[in-house]
Design a protein around this motif. Structure first.
Motif, PDB file in Angstrom:
ATOM      1  N   LEU A   9       0.851  -1.186   0.000  1.00 50.42           N
ATOM      2  CA  LEU A   9       0.000   0.000   0.000  1.00 50.42           C
ATOM      3  C   LEU A   9       0.888   1.238   0.000  1.00 50.42           C
ATOM      4  CD1 LEU A   9      -2.499  -1.095   2.824  1.00 50.42           C
ATOM      5  CD2 LEU A   9      -2.734  -1.450   0.360  1.00 50.42           C
ATOM      6  N   ARG A  10       0.608   2.168  -0.888  1.00 53.99           N
ATOM      7  CA  ARG A  10       1.379   3.417  -0.941  1.00 53.99           C
ATOM      8  C   ARG A  10       0.495   4.552  -0.421  1.00 53.99           C
ATOM      9  NH1 ARG A  10       3.261   5.359  -5.925  1.00 53.99           N
ATOM     10  NH2 ARG A  10       5.275   5.942  -5.093  1.00 53.99           N
ATOM     11  N   ARG A  12       0.442   8.626   0.692  1.00 51.41           N
ATOM     12  CA  ARG A  12       1.107   9.920   0.605  1.00 51.41           C
ATOM     13  C   ARG A  12       0.906  10.681   1.905  1.00 51.41           C
ATOM     14  NH1 ARG A  12      -0.121  15.193  -1.170  1.00 51.41           N
ATOM     15  NH2 ARG A  12       1.702  16.258  -2.016  1.00 51.41           N
ATOM     16  N   VAL A  13       2.027  11.112   2.504  1.00 53.24           N
ATOM     17  CA  VAL A  13       2.004  11.882   3.751  1.00 53.24           C
ATOM     18  C   VAL A  13       2.744  13.195   3.473  1.00 53.24           C
ATOM     19  CG1 VAL A  13       2.485  11.845   6.225  1.00 53.24           C
ATOM     20  CG2 VAL A  13       2.113   9.689   5.004  1.00 53.24           C
ATOM     21  N   PRO A  14       2.040  14.252   3.079  1.00 54.88           N
ATOM     22  CA  PRO A  14       2.711  15.496   2.642  1.00 54.88           C
ATOM     23  C   PRO A  14       3.672  16.078   3.661  1.00 54.88           C
ATOM     24  CG  PRO A  14       0.374  15.555   2.099  1.00 54.88           C
ATOM     25  CD  PRO A  14       0.573  14.347   2.965  1.00 54.88           C
ATOM     26  N   ALA A  15       3.340  15.937   4.955  1.00 56.90           N
ATOM     27  CA  ALA A  15       4.180  16.558   5.985  1.00 56.90           C
ATOM     28  C   ALA A  15       5.386  15.710   6.365  1.00 56.90           C
ATOM     29  CB  ALA A  15       3.351  16.841   7.242  1.00 56.90           C
ATOM     30  N   MET A  16       5.558  14.531   5.749  1.00 56.80           N
ATOM     31  CA  MET A  16       6.654  13.633   6.113  1.00 56.80           C
ATOM     32  C   MET A  16       7.925  14.046   5.367  1.00 56.80           C
ATOM     33  SD  MET A  16       6.806   9.454   5.979  1.00 56.80           S
ATOM     34  CE  MET A  16       6.831   9.418   4.189  1.00 56.80           C
ATOM     35  N   ASP A  17       8.702  14.901   6.002  1.00 54.93           N
ATOM     36  CA  ASP A  17       9.941  15.337   5.359  1.00 54.93           C
ATOM     37  C   ASP A  17      11.135  15.324   6.302  1.00 54.93           C
ATOM     38  OD1 ASP A  17       9.205  17.428   6.935  1.00 54.93           O
ATOM     39  OD2 ASP A  17       8.894  18.856   5.295  1.00 54.93           O
ATOM     40  N   CYS A  18      11.007  14.668   7.459  1.00 56.15           N
ATOM     41  CA  CYS A  18      12.164  14.507   8.340  1.00 56.15           C
ATOM     42  C   CYS A  18      11.945  13.261   9.204  1.00 56.15           C
ATOM     43  CB  CYS A  18      12.399  15.746   9.199  1.00 56.15           C
ATOM     44  SG  CYS A  18      11.098  16.067  10.401  1.00 56.15           S
ATOM     45  N   PRO A  19      12.987  12.774   9.893  1.00 57.08           N
ATOM     46  CA  PRO A  19      12.873  11.533  10.663  1.00 57.08           C
ATOM     47  C   PRO A  19      11.790  11.562  11.729  1.00 57.08           C
ATOM     48  CG  PRO A  19      15.179  12.072  10.318  1.00 57.08           C
ATOM     49  CD  PRO A  19      14.390  13.238   9.797  1.00 57.08           C
ATOM     50  N   GLU A  20      11.432  12.743  12.253  1.00 57.78           N
ATOM     51  CA  GLU A  20      10.391  12.800  13.277  1.00 57.78           C
ATOM     52  C   GLU A  20       9.066  12.262  12.738  1.00 57.78           C
ATOM     53  OE1 GLU A  20       7.726  15.898  15.917  1.00 57.78           O
ATOM     54  OE2 GLU A  20       9.157  16.668  14.449  1.00 57.78           O
ATOM     55  N   GLU A  36       3.302  -5.853   7.938  1.00 60.56           N
ATOM     56  CA  GLU A  36       4.554  -6.609   7.902  1.00 60.56           C
ATOM     57  C   GLU A  36       5.781  -5.727   7.752  1.00 60.56           C
ATOM     58  OE1 GLU A  36       4.941  -9.958   8.200  1.00 60.56           O
ATOM     59  OE2 GLU A  36       2.814 -10.123   8.668  1.00 60.56           O
ATOM     60  N   GLY A  37       5.632  -4.578   7.130  1.00 59.86           N
ATOM     61  CA  GLY A  37       6.792  -3.713   6.913  1.00 59.86           C
ATOM     62  C   GLY A  37       6.357  -2.302   6.565  1.00 59.86           C
ATOM     63  N   ILE A  38       7.215  -1.339   6.934  1.00 58.63           N
ATOM     64  CA  ILE A  38       6.930   0.075   6.672  1.00 58.63           C
ATOM     65  C   ILE A  38       8.190   0.706   6.100  1.00 58.63           C
ATOM     66  CG2 ILE A  38       6.184   2.287   7.644  1.00 58.63           C
ATOM     67  CD1 ILE A  38       5.036   0.624  10.019  1.00 58.63           C
ATOM     68  N   VAL A  39       8.095   1.278   4.908  1.00 62.35           N
ATOM     69  CA  VAL A  39       9.217   1.959   4.273  1.00 62.35           C
ATOM     70  C   VAL A  39       8.774   3.373   3.937  1.00 62.35           C
ATOM     71  CG1 VAL A  39      10.761   2.043   2.291  1.00 62.35           C
ATOM     72  CG2 VAL A  39      10.188  -0.153   3.330  1.00 62.35           C
ATOM     73  N   SER A  40       9.516   4.357   4.432  1.00 58.72           N
ATOM     74  CA  SER A  40       9.157   5.757   4.205  1.00 58.72           C
ATOM     75  C   SER A  40      10.156   6.405   3.263  1.00 58.72           C
ATOM     76  CB  SER A  40       9.119   6.521   5.532  1.00 58.72           C
ATOM     77  OG  SER A  40       8.152   5.963   6.398  1.00 58.72           O
ATOM     78  N   ASP A  41       9.664   7.036   2.220  1.00 56.44           N
ATOM     79  CA  ASP A  41      10.492   7.724   1.225  1.00 56.44           C
ATOM     80  C   ASP A  41      10.325   9.231   1.424  1.00 56.44           C
ATOM     81  OD1 ASP A  41      11.802   8.756  -0.930  1.00 56.44           O
ATOM     82  OD2 ASP A  41      10.800   7.520  -2.433  1.00 56.44           O
ATOM     83  N   LEU A  42      11.333   9.843   2.054  1.00 52.61           N
ATOM     84  CA  LEU A  42      11.246  11.279   2.335  1.00 52.61           C
ATOM     85  C   LEU A  42      11.227  12.105   1.060  1.00 52.61           C
ATOM     86  CD1 LEU A  42      13.715  11.683   5.336  1.00 52.61           C
ATOM     87  CD2 LEU A  42      11.237  11.581   5.399  1.00 52.61           C
ATOM     88  N   SER A  43      11.921  11.627   0.023  1.00 57.65           N
ATOM     89  CA  SER A  43      12.037  12.435  -1.189  1.00 57.65           C
ATOM     90  C   SER A  43      10.693  12.606  -1.888  1.00 57.65           C
ATOM     91  CB  SER A  43      13.050  11.796  -2.148  1.00 57.65           C
ATOM     92  OG  SER A  43      12.618  10.504  -2.540  1.00 57.65           O
ATOM     93  N   GLN A  44       9.782  11.620  -1.750  1.00 52.95           N
ATOM     94  CA  GLN A  44       8.475  11.708  -2.388  1.00 52.95           C
ATOM     95  C   GLN A  44       7.337  11.847  -1.385  1.00 52.95           C
ATOM     96  OE1 GLN A  44       7.537   9.292  -5.878  1.00 52.95           O
ATOM     97  NE2 GLN A  44       9.531   8.326  -5.720  1.00 52.95           N
ATOM     98  N   ILE A  46       6.220   9.563   0.600  1.00 50.86           N
ATOM     99  CA  ILE A  46       5.403   8.367   0.415  1.00 50.86           C
ATOM    100  C   ILE A  46       5.804   7.316   1.451  1.00 50.86           C
ATOM    101  CG2 ILE A  46       4.884   6.419  -1.115  1.00 50.86           C
ATOM    102  CD1 ILE A  46       3.521   8.866  -2.046  1.00 50.86           C
ATOM    103  N   ALA A  47       4.811   6.727   2.114  1.00 56.51           N
ATOM    104  CA  ALA A  47       5.040   5.578   2.991  1.00 56.51           C
ATOM    105  C   ALA A  47       4.508   4.340   2.287  1.00 56.51           C
ATOM    106  CB  ALA A  47       4.339   5.777   4.328  1.00 56.51           C
ATOM    107  N   THR A  48       5.370   3.327   2.113  1.00 57.06           N
ATOM    108  CA  THR A  48       4.952   2.069   1.498  1.00 57.06           C
ATOM    109  C   THR A  48       4.798   1.034   2.601  1.00 57.06           C
ATOM    110  OG1 THR A  48       6.135   2.604  -0.542  1.00 57.06           O
ATOM    111  CG2 THR A  48       5.518   0.312  -0.203  1.00 57.06           C
ATOM    112  N   ILE A  49       3.587   0.541   2.761  1.00 52.94           N
ATOM    113  CA  ILE A  49       3.280  -0.390   3.843  1.00 52.94           C
ATOM    114  C   ILE A  49       2.983  -1.755   3.247  1.00 52.94           C
ATOM    115  CG2 ILE A  49       1.715  -0.912   5.755  1.00 52.94           C
ATOM    116  CD1 ILE A  49       2.036   2.630   4.523  1.00 52.94           C
ATOM    117  N   THR A  50       3.687  -2.772   3.724  1.00 51.01           N
ATOM    118  CA  THR A  50       3.458  -4.146   3.285  1.00 51.01           C
ATOM    119  C   THR A  50       2.546  -4.830   4.293  1.00 51.01           C
ATOM    120  OG1 THR A  50       5.690  -4.194   2.342  1.00 51.01           O
ATOM    121  CG2 THR A  50       4.561  -6.299   2.595  1.00 51.01           C
TER     122      THR A  50
END
Length: 722
Positions: A9-10, A12-20, A36-44, A46-50
């Motif tokens: 699942l992708r 979009r979290v607009p305010a996600m631009d730092c580790p906090e 099962e897994g959470i991968v956050s892409d600060l550049s876009q 986007i949080a990708t949730i498995t």
């Protein structure tokens, strides 16, 4: 039996631009069943949730993130998300607006009471109060949902501390201080996000280097034409002219050229390429026109896999990051309780309620763990991005930290310390009529094998013009060789020949003569008899000796070589490389047992292999390092992947990882020392809200700037002597 396929699942979290924000997303989603897994892409953003098939839906995941105080919405496909102007610049605009309103309020106050009076609460005009109030609102509104969610979750974080401090300053009538505190806090968050994006810019630039269009070769009645690079199918033939960027991963089928692979592998010198050689999307073609057959879908190109790996690495936390999380979990509530005690207890003795409340606010401001919390993640992100730019993919903070701690390294021999391209050195007959018969029998068995010795035999047979008919019933015997049950022929190791009872006295004599050469021996036989021996010898990698010397210079004294070849061959190669500990005659299971016995001790062990045959041993080591020219196995198998077969990248990585850890320690220690000094000053009644503001923001800026030094990590490699 394989489990049910996982769902990606992708969100979009607009305010996600730092580790906090990454931490907020992680804490909101980890408790959900089926995640099962959470991968956050600060550049876009986007949080990708498995999730499992019965796990939460995209709408439920979005709702959980929204409940944590962050805006979130599902994204349907893998295409990059176009950012709105406000998403890109909104936080910076609010921070800039707050600063402007503070300047207006200060000017109005100064006009009424003079410049000296403007820095006190005396005679503050209503217009100044309004300006300060608007400045506070602009900066604090993004914090309120997060602070409220933290309170509801019985968790106190920096957002709660900041809201309480600002509220207390307003209660005391310190409008200027309240506005300044929250604006500078917003500035520190802005700097943190900018640092993370700056660290990832190398990857963004790399992805942006891919051409948008690809030129397809004419096919039948279809003339030469251009199509979007993302639509090129596997098997399509792409024409690349001199100076153009290669649009797809593929294999050259026509032409010869030099290719600049620096954007992918970090190699500074263009590499000669000809028919049959592989090329990567994003590399620049040199002076020759070439035709490339696409071998991978655009989404599975090396450049795309690198980007995904780096995005995943941002959220793979190391020991230092986990320690900071645990520390902040107790530190923040303790500081809030200390501030409450400071506001209530001393006034019972002195009666100075306003003074001690001000000191409590000073304690809250300086206790805000912003600089401390970002001191580690900004270093990790910068370190991973720099490594990727130099052709080293690191799978997260834990792997980077372990690379800095490594004190022993075990190398697989073939394809790692050697070039993995052995050549036939000598052929000896035992029962066969002549040497060609021995080679022909081996070629019939090895024609479909990918083993380096098999390739050497096939090359030798082709050079000698030896004809053979490939067998179709050949089966591999792991760690031993290959055999044809129908024909009764076999080819493999000396130990396998001994197990089969095929070593006669005559064969042992000839074997002893070949052993003097220090070569790898392929035994060829039929039934219980040996037809002959084929001796093959591999060449050392030219960079192996300087790479090993560089590792020793870094304090890695224990260097081990593991090999499936005989003890004699392993000993010869080890002596040539100056390695004191070598183990030969090993099956894959033997390597796993040795590595398992060494790993997990006081001297952490790295295992370096080709990422495929050595995968079990790589997984058991404290740090698995895979080598290779960017194959899928190399990228996906180990903790760290060297995108070129240049061993000198390993000591470079160790040095780089140690530099990252050094900068990280500097950030943590300085942050703690400065905070401790100001906390003691506040408790002693000598704190200043101004000094607290300057110290907190100054430390946030300092740790960010210190981490940015890692983006300029030296790229020099140990010199290869002629």
């Amino acid at each position: 039996m394989a489990g049910p396929a996982l769902v990606r699942l992708r969100i979009r979290v607009p305010a996600m631009d730092c580790p906090e924000e990454i931490a907020i997303v992680r804490k909101a989603l980890e408790p959900l069943p089926g995640v099962e897994g959470i991968v956050s892409d600060l550049s876009q953003h986007i949080a990708t949730i498995t999730v499992t098939p019965k796990g939460p839906t995209a709408a439920q995941v979005s709702a959980a993130i929204q409940a944590a105080g962050l805006e979130a919405s599902p994204v349907e496909d893998d295409a990059p998300v176009a950012e709105t102007w406000w998403a890109l610049h909104g936080r910076a605009l609010l921070t800039l607006g707050s600063g402007g309103l503070i300047a207006i309020g200060l000017a109005v106050h100064a006009a009424a009471t003079g410049l000296r009076g403007a820095f006190s609460n005396e005679g503050m005009p209503l217009a100044a109060v309004v300006a300060y109030g608007l400045a506070i609102a602009a900066s604090i509104i993004p914090l309120l949902p997060r602070a409220w969610h933290a309170v509801r979750s019985l968790r106190l974080d920096m957002n709660v501390l900041m809201v309480v401090a600002v509220g207390g300053a307003i209660a005391l009538g310190d409008w200027f201080e309240a506005a300044t505190v929250v604006t500078l806090f917003g500035l520190s968050l802005l700097l943190e996000g900018w640092t993370a994006r700056r660290s990832l810019r190398a990857i963004g630039d790399l992805l942006g280097s891919r051409p948008v269009m690809a030129r397809l070769r004419a096919l039948g009645e279809v003339p030469e034409h251009s199509v979007p690079a993302l639509e090129v199918l596997v098997g399509a033939v792409v024409i690349v002219k001199p100076g153009e960027t290669i649009p797809v991963d593929g294999r050259i089928i026509s032409g010869a050229t030099t290719v600049d692979q620096a954007p992918i592998t970090g190699e500074s010198i263009p590499v000669a390429k000809t028919s049959g050689d592989g090329v990567f999307a994003g590399c620049v073609n040199g002076d020759g026109a070439i035709e490339i057959e696409s071998t991978k879908p655009p989404g599975d190109s090396l450049i795309g896999r690198i980007a995904r790996m780096v995005a995943e690495a941002q959220t793979s936390r190391g020991r230092s990051e986990r320690w900071l999380d645990s520390f902040a979990r107790f530190y923040t509530p303790a500081m809030l309780l200390a501030a409450i005690a400071l506001a209530l207890v001393p006034p019972l003795v002195t009666g100075q309620w306003a003074w001690w409340l001000n000191q409590a606010l000073v304690l809250l401001v300086i206790a805000c763990p912003c600089a401390l919390v970002i001191s580690v993640p900004v270093c990790i992100v910068a370190g991973i991005a720099t490594a990727a730019r130099h052709g080293v993919v690191v799978r997260g903070g834990a792997a980077l930290e372990m690379a800095a701690r490594i004190r022993a390294v075990a190398f697989d021999k073939t394809g790692t310390l050697t070039q993995g391209r052995p050549a036939v050195l000598k052929v000896k007959t035992v029962t066969a009529t002549d040497e060609d018969a021995v080679v022909g029998m081996a070629a019939t068995l090895e024609s479909r094998s990918e083993h380096p010795l098999a390739k050497a035999v096939m090359t030798y047979a082709g050079t000698k013009g030896i004809r053979f008919d490939p067998m179709t019933d050949v089966r591999a015997v792991p760690g031993r060789g290959v055999e044809s049950p129908l024909a009764g022929t076999w080819a493999g190791s000396v130990s396998w020949a001994q197990e089969r009872g095929a070593l006669t006295d005559d064969a042992r004599v000839q074997l002893a003569e070949l052993a003097m050469l220090g070569a790898s021996i392929l035994v060829v036989g039929r039934g219980a008899s040996i037809a002959g021996f084929i001796a093959c010898q591999d060449r050392m990698r030219p960079e192996a000796i300087p790479a090993l010397a560089a590792l020793r210079a870094l304090g890695i004294a224990r260097i081990i070589m593991l090999s499936g070849d005989s003890e004699q061959v392993a000993g010869r190669v080890a002596a040539e490389l100056g390695i004191g500990e070598a183990h030969g005659g090993l099956l894959p299971d033997d390597k796993v047992k040795l590595v398992t016995g060494w790993a997990g001790r006081s001297a952490p062990l790295a295992m370096v292999g080709d990422g495929l045959n050595d995968a079990p041993a790589l997984a058991r080591a404290d740090l698995g390092v895979a080598m290779g020219e960017g194959t899928a196995a190399t990228i996906e198998t180990a903790d760290i992947a060297l995108l070129t077969n240049d061993l000198r990248r390993l000591p470079w990585l160790v040095g780089h990882a140690r530099q990252v850890m050094s900068v990280m320690r500097q950030n943590v220690i300085v942050s703690l020392v400065v905070k401790a000094a100001f906390i003691l000053a506040a408790v002693a009644g000598h704190g200043s809200l101004w000094a607290a503001i300057a110290a907190d923001t100054g430390m946030a800026v300092l740790v960010v700037l210190n981490a940015l030094r890692l983006l300029r990590s030296p790229s020099a490699l140990p010199e290869v002597l002629p």
